[in-house]
Design a protein around this motif. Structure first.
Motif, short mmCIF file in Angstrom:
data_model
loop_
_atom_site.label_atom_id
_atom_site.label_comp_id
_atom_site.label_asym_id
_atom_site.label_seq_id
_atom_site.Cartn_x
_atom_site.Cartn_y
_atom_site.Cartn_z
N VAL A 140 0.84 -1.19 0.00
CA VAL A 140 0.00 0.00 0.00
C VAL A 140 0.87 1.25 0.00
N GLY A 141 0.25 2.39 -0.23
CA GLY A 141 0.96 3.65 -0.25
C GLY A 141 1.25 4.10 -1.67
N THR A 142 1.80 5.29 -1.78
CA THR A 142 2.14 5.86 -3.08
C THR A 142 3.65 5.89 -3.23
N PRO A 143 4.20 5.04 -4.08
CA PRO A 143 5.66 4.99 -4.20
C PRO A 143 6.18 6.15 -5.03
N SER A 144 7.44 6.47 -4.84
CA SER A 144 8.07 7.51 -5.64
C SER A 144 8.56 6.95 -6.98
N TYR A 145 8.67 5.63 -7.08
CA TYR A 145 9.08 5.03 -8.35
C TYR A 145 8.30 3.74 -8.56
N LEU A 146 8.85 2.60 -8.23
CA LEU A 146 8.15 1.33 -8.38
C LEU A 146 7.68 0.81 -7.03
N LYS A 147 6.51 0.20 -7.01
CA LYS A 147 5.98 -0.35 -5.77
C LYS A 147 6.39 -1.81 -5.58
N GLY A 148 6.99 -2.40 -6.55
CA GLY A 148 7.30 -3.83 -6.48
C GLY A 148 8.31 -4.17 -5.40
N ALA A 149 8.11 -5.32 -4.76
CA ALA A 149 9.03 -5.80 -3.74
C ALA A 149 10.03 -6.77 -4.37
N ILE A 150 11.26 -6.72 -3.90
CA ILE A 150 12.31 -7.63 -4.36
C ILE A 150 12.86 -8.42 -3.18
N TYR B 254 12.16 -0.88 -4.60
CA TYR B 254 13.23 -0.17 -5.28
C TYR B 254 13.70 1.04 -4.46
N LEU B 255 12.75 1.82 -3.94
CA LEU B 255 13.11 2.99 -3.14
C LEU B 255 12.37 3.03 -1.81
N GLU B 256 11.46 2.09 -1.57
CA GLU B 256 10.68 2.08 -0.33
C GLU B 256 10.88 0.76 0.43
N ASN B 257 10.60 0.81 1.74
CA ASN B 257 10.57 -0.39 2.57
C ASN B 257 9.19 -0.55 3.16
N TYR B 258 8.78 -1.79 3.37
CA TYR B 258 7.45 -2.10 3.88
C TYR B 258 7.56 -3.08 5.04
N LYS B 259 6.62 -2.98 5.99
CA LYS B 259 6.62 -3.86 7.14
C LYS B 259 5.24 -4.47 7.35
N PHE B 260 5.22 -5.76 7.68
CA PHE B 260 3.98 -6.48 7.98
C PHE B 260 4.09 -7.01 9.41
#
Length: 271
Positions: free
Chosen positions: A240-250, A264-270
């Protein structure tokens, strides 16, 4: 809960392993994109290049290197066409021709002392840091060998292995990697006509989890697919959220209570 940017040293496609406060990373260097190994003794705050290794002369961002700490101050690392080992806690490394050779984007994972990696022909597993290892041929799917790019384990003997685009199939082992078979899976190959890519996997809360991205900036789509039945069926959990580039997780890791995904430029936590 929070992240601090470290030194600009590990340039691209870095894979890291840990022994206490010592971190070793195999990665691509700037400019030529050659492969090298770097070492930190302060938990990753600063790194220095292992000077005696030099470069592996492997160019191209498609290279996906691997590195593992195997115990007793021994480390092993792999990239396309070269393998390396260290027996002094990562201070010095050698080109080690006794280790298996890899292709450009192999799979690899570790559970306790067991490490499993693959190239485009075989799985290789070892419990002693690849001082010795066992070779297991990759299973055939639709007339050709199924070549995984990622591997994950539940830590209790079940392992899954998959391609960047699984095509409805995965490889599964229930005997700690001694044998593998292909299973059907419902991981979608496309999202609105754009190919999905499946990256790093982890295990936690009784499920396997796989990071996914379409890899196209115009879609801003990505998330984590989770399976509670060892790969047969997956549920999609969008980021969720609005990424600054790609939302995909690697990148993806579950520590037993929380799970973090790296984009790519964001981190996410569950949790």
């Amino acid at each position: 809960a929070s992240f601090t940017q470290g030194v600009n040293h590990l340039v691209a496609n870095a894979h890291l392993a840990f022994n206490g406060n010592t971190v070793c990373a195999i990665h691509l260097t700037n400019g030529t994109r050659d492969t090298t190994i770097s070492r930190s003794t302060d938990n990753g705050s600063s790194y220095s290049q292992v000077n005696n290794l030099g470069f592996a002369n492997i160019s191209g961002l498609s290279t996906k290197p691997l590195i593992f700490y195997t115990g007793s101050n021994r480390w092993v690392a792999f990239d396309y066409g070269n393998s390396y080992s260290s027996t002094d806690n990562g201070q010095n490394w050698i080109f080690d021709t006794s280790l298996p050779g890899m292709h450009t984007a192999p799979g690899g994972a570790q559970s306790g002392s067991r490490i499993i990696i693959n190239n485009n022909a075989n799985f290789y597993y070892s419990d002693n840091g690849f001082s010795t290892y066992t070779t297991v041929s990759l299973p055939y799917v639709s007339g050709s060998k199924y070549v995984p790019n990622n591997i994950a384990t539940d830590g209790s003997g079940t392992w899954l292995a998959w391609k960047f685009n699984p095509g409805g199939r995965m490889l599964k082992s229930t005997n700690n990697g001694a044998s593998w078979s292909a299973i059907s899976t419902d991981l979608p190959s496309y999202n609105n006509g754009i190919p999905r890519r499946y990256y790093q996997g982890t295990y936690g809360d009784g499920s396997f989890h796989i990071a996914s991205s379409t890899g196209i900036s115009s879609t801003y789509d990505g998330g984590v697919f989770s399976s509670s039945n060892d790969g047969s069926d997956f549920n999609y959990n969008p980021l969720v959220g609005t990424p600054s580039y790609l939302k995909g997780a690697i990148g993806l890791h579950h520590n037993g209570s929380d799970m973090v995904a790296a984009g790519y430029l964001e981190n996410y936590k569950f949790n």
